[in-house]
Design a protein around this motif. Structure first.
Motif, PDB file in Angstrom:
ATOM      1  N   HIS A  24      -7.359   1.133   7.413  1.00  0.00           N
ATOM      2  CA  HIS A  24      -6.718   1.565   8.368  1.00  0.00           C
ATOM      3  C   HIS A  24      -5.607   1.725   7.071  1.00  0.00           C
ATOM      4  O   HIS A  24      -4.837   0.502   6.479  1.00  0.00           O
ATOM      5  CB  HIS A  24      -5.560   1.882   9.123  1.00  0.00           C
ATOM      6  N   LEU A  25      -5.400   2.892   5.683  1.00  0.00           N
ATOM      7  CA  LEU A  25      -4.356   2.370   5.182  1.00  0.00           C
ATOM      8  C   LEU A  25      -2.832   2.192   6.013  1.00  0.00           C
ATOM      9  O   LEU A  25      -2.083   1.514   4.738  1.00  0.00           O
ATOM     10  CB  LEU A  25      -4.209   3.213   3.913  1.00  0.00           C
ATOM     11  N   VAL A  26      -2.326   2.473   6.590  1.00  0.00           N
ATOM     12  CA  VAL A  26      -1.391   2.602   7.005  1.00  0.00           C
ATOM     13  C   VAL A  26      -1.779   1.722   8.828  1.00  0.00           C
ATOM     14  O   VAL A  26      -2.852   2.945   9.450  1.00  0.00           O
ATOM     15  CB  VAL A  26      -0.113   3.653   7.567  1.00  0.00           C
ATOM     16  N   PRO A  27      -1.137  -0.036   8.951  1.00  0.00           N
ATOM     17  CA  PRO A  27      -2.180  -0.403  10.391  1.00  0.00           C
ATOM     18  C   PRO A  27      -1.927   0.383  11.534  1.00  0.00           C
ATOM     19  O   PRO A  27      -0.739   1.282  12.317  1.00  0.00           O
ATOM     20  CB  PRO A  27      -1.481  -1.239  10.484  1.00  0.00           C
ATOM     21  N   ASP A  56       3.737  -5.873   5.992  1.00  0.00           N
ATOM     22  CA  ASP A  56       4.005  -5.988   4.465  1.00  0.00           C
ATOM     23  C   ASP A  56       2.873  -4.229   3.880  1.00  0.00           C
ATOM     24  O   ASP A  56       2.563  -3.799   2.741  1.00  0.00           O
ATOM     25  CB  ASP A  56       3.485  -6.817   3.608  1.00  0.00           C
ATOM     26  N   LEU A  57       1.652  -4.146   4.809  1.00  0.00           N
ATOM     27  CA  LEU A  57       0.680  -3.102   4.957  1.00  0.00           C
ATOM     28  C   LEU A  57       1.571  -1.739   5.198  1.00  0.00           C
ATOM     29  O   LEU A  57       1.354  -0.974   4.156  1.00  0.00           O
ATOM     30  CB  LEU A  57      -0.563  -3.163   5.362  1.00  0.00           C
ATOM     31  N   ALA A  58       1.946  -1.817   6.036  1.00  0.00           N
ATOM     32  CA  ALA A  58       2.820  -0.483   6.337  1.00  0.00           C
ATOM     33  C   ALA A  58       4.132  -0.275   5.572  1.00  0.00           C
ATOM     34  O   ALA A  58       4.154   0.595   5.001  1.00  0.00           O
ATOM     35  CB  ALA A  58       3.203  -1.002   8.124  1.00  0.00           C
ATOM     36  N   ARG A  59       5.354  -1.398   5.011  1.00  0.00           N
ATOM     37  CA  ARG A  59       5.777  -0.740   3.826  1.00  0.00           C
ATOM     38  C   ARG A  59       5.909  -0.832   3.171  1.00  0.00           C
ATOM     39  O   ARG A  59       6.207   0.190   2.405  1.00  0.00           O
ATOM     40  CB  ARG A  59       6.749  -1.768   4.770  1.00  0.00           C
ATOM     41  N   ALA A  60       4.686  -1.816   1.650  1.00  0.00           N
ATOM     42  CA  ALA A  60       4.724  -1.215   0.438  1.00  0.00           C
ATOM     43  C   ALA A  60       3.384  -1.418   0.387  1.00  0.00           C
ATOM     44  O   ALA A  60       3.411  -0.466  -0.846  1.00  0.00           O
ATOM     45  CB  ALA A  60       5.252  -2.314   0.388  1.00  0.00           C
ATOM     46  N   TYR A  61       2.228  -1.665   1.054  1.00  0.00           N
ATOM     47  CA  TYR A  61       0.438  -1.596   0.205  1.00  0.00           C
ATOM     48  C   TYR A  61      -0.311  -0.338   1.267  1.00  0.00           C
ATOM     49  O   TYR A  61      -1.630  -1.241   2.117  1.00  0.00           O
ATOM     50  CB  TYR A  61       0.524  -3.037   0.403  1.00  0.00           C
ATOM     51  N   CYS A  62       0.523   0.856   1.400  1.00  0.00           N
ATOM     52  CA  CYS A  62      -0.887   1.618   2.183  1.00  0.00           C
ATOM     53  C   CYS A  62      -0.836   2.619   0.972  1.00  0.00           C
ATOM     54  O   CYS A  62      -1.685   3.761   1.823  1.00  0.00           O
ATOM     55  CB  CYS A  62       0.432   2.227   2.951  1.00  0.00           C
ATOM     56  N   THR A  63      -1.679   2.285  -0.261  1.00  0.00           N
ATOM     57  CA  THR A  63      -2.257   2.873  -0.539  1.00  0.00           C
ATOM     58  C   THR A  63      -2.951   2.617  -1.290  1.00  0.00           C
ATOM     59  O   THR A  63      -3.014   1.087  -1.496  1.00  0.00           O
ATOM     60  CB  THR A  63      -1.421   4.146  -2.032  1.00  0.00           C
TER      61      THR A  63
END
Length: 99
Positions: A24-27, A56-63
């Motif tokens: 999931h790109l956004v958890p 971190d994944l949701a805020r800055a690393y979702c692509t």
């Protein structure tokens, strides 16, 4: 061309029988339930979660582009890119903790 799906993180084919999973790109627990997922090698998926927290994944690393630009993941991608598409880690579970 093999027709196998391509892992968007490492750009290697995902042959049949190789462990794979959907990321999931956004958890899910951060608002990503029902949103976009990508098919990855299991080893690539494990490295993402060993490197980054769900926040971190949701805020800055979702692509995929952002993930590929992360310094630790970029180093991993360069390393795994030299392995065959059916490469599997011999180390069970997470390879190392977050830094």
């Amino acid at each position: 061309m093999t027709g196998d799906p391509i892992c968007p993180l490492c750009d290697r084919p995902i042959p049949e029988g190789v462990p794979q999973s959907r990321h999931h790109l956004v958890p899910r627990l951060r608002g990503g339930k029902g949103r976009e997922t990508v098919l990855l090698h299991q080893i690539c998926h494990n490295e993402i979660h060993a490197s980054l927290s769900e926040t971190d994944l949701a805020r800055a690393y979702c692509t995929i582009e952002a993930l590929r630009a992360h310094p630790r993941l970029a180093k991993f991608i360069a390393w795994v890119g030299k392995r065959p598409a059916d490469f599997r880690s011999k180390v069970p579970g997470k390879r190392r903790g977050r830094r």
